[in-house]
Design an enzyme around this catalytic site. Structure first.
Site, PDB file in Angstrom:
ATOM      1  N   GLU A  94       0.827  -1.220   0.000  1.00 52.93           N
ATOM      2  CA  GLU A  94       0.000   0.000   0.000  1.00 52.93           C
ATOM      3  C   GLU A  94       0.856   1.262   0.000  1.00 52.93           C
ATOM      4  O   GLU A  94       0.470   2.276  -0.581  1.00 52.93           O
ATOM      5  CB  GLU A  94      -0.954   0.009   1.202  1.00 52.93           C
ATOM      6  N   ARG A  95       2.031   1.226   0.648  1.00 51.53           N
ATOM      7  CA  ARG A  95       2.898   2.416   0.658  1.00 51.53           C
ATOM      8  C   ARG A  95       3.293   2.791  -0.765  1.00 51.53           C
ATOM      9  O   ARG A  95       3.292   3.970  -1.132  1.00 51.53           O
ATOM     10  CB  ARG A  95       4.155   2.172   1.501  1.00 51.53           C
TER      11      ARG A  95
END
Length: 297
Positions: A94-95
């Site tokens: 997700e980062r």
């Protein structure tokens, strides 16, 4: 005809298979994997059950700058949208997805996996645990989730994740500390070493504040925990003041002489006060009045 329930995966081989993808995601400097697809960024959605809710802005800015210059080296791990739509849901990475949006990328390389909801949550927790920048409270919470939700033991987690059993046990003990102390760990004001010295201490919160105020080392913290806080608690308005020894002795002598409970309240610095004599029956009251020479007929 009833369907056969899906057989539960054992930790060993099952978790090891999941770890193969997680290791790639956590260590992007490793040999890049060839993506299965390159997907428009708007077709990718984050995992709503992602246990990690905060992403530090500084490192995210750095990652966005790197992606803008070099692109995404390691593909994200995704699964097809559980609702049956055309998009994808993030399993791990997700980062990079957030940073890619900041870098204004239009497409993202992905690895598509056929994971169920349980496996997705398990991977998300493991991914967070393996992060170098994870604070000890979140790491401990991750171990707790893996044990409570998936039935993993500390021994099996130790073997699969490459962490010592004592490391896992010590971190999980941090979750027994007051929430305020846990917040100091999350913010970095205290280290896990500081906090371990406070576990089970009846004045843990007061000690934690003193450690931060005085900027004590872990060794100094351990010594302080043994002898107690140097910063004394403030007196609470209205709290009872301990009686001096002379007053207590007079109370005891009068109680023994009268055979009744005698309490003396003599505020410090004052000439007057009050004495209370308790009786248990009317006969005791008559005895008391006779003793005072004031018998009421």
């Amino acid at each position: 005809m009833t369907s056969t329930p899906k057989k539960s995966r054992g930790l060993g081989r099952g978790l090891s298979a999941l770890m193969s993808d997680v290791a790639t995601d956590v260590a992007p400097q490793s040999t890049p994997k060839r993506p299965d697809l390159v997907v428009p960024i708007e077709q990718i959605q984050p995992n709503p059950d992602q246990p990690r809710r905060s992403f530090a802005q500084g490192p995210l800015d750095d990652l966005a700058a790197s992606i803008a210059e070099k692109g995404i080296i390691q593909p994200l791990i995704v699964r097809r949208s559980p609702g049956g739509g055309a998009g994808y849901e993030i399993v791990a990475g997700e980062r990079r997805w957030r940073a890619a949006q900041m870098a204004k990328l239009h497409q993202i390389p992905v690895l598509v996996r056929d994971y169920d909801d349980t496996e997705v949550l398990e991977i998300a927790i493991i991914e967070n645990i393996q992060r170098d920048d994870l604070n000890p409270v979140d790491e401990a919470a991750g171990y707790k989730q893996l044990m409570e939700r998936f039935g993993h033991t500390q021994d099996k987690l130790s073997q699969a994740l490459g962490k010592s059993r004592s490391h896992i046990a010590n971190l999980m003990r941090l979750l027994t500390l007051p929430e305020e102390i846990q917040s100091y760990l999350i913010s970095g004001q205290l280290t896990a070493g500081h906090a371990r010295a406070l576990i089970g201490h009846d004045q843990a919160l007061q000690l934690a504040r003193e450690i931060i105020q005085r900027k004590l080392s872990v060794r100094e913290t351990e010594k302080l925990a043994k002898k107690g806080p140097a910063i004394k608690k403030r007196s609470v308005p209205g709290a009872p003041v301990p009686k001096d020894a002379d007053t207590v002795q007079i109370e005891n002598e009068l109680s023994a002489s009268l055979g009744m409970k005698v309490t003396i309240d003599h505020p410090a610095g004052q000439d007057g006060g009050k004495m209370v004599i308790g009786y248990k029956s009317l006969d005791q009251l008559d005895d008391l009045l006779r003793a005072f020479g004031r018998l009421v007929v």
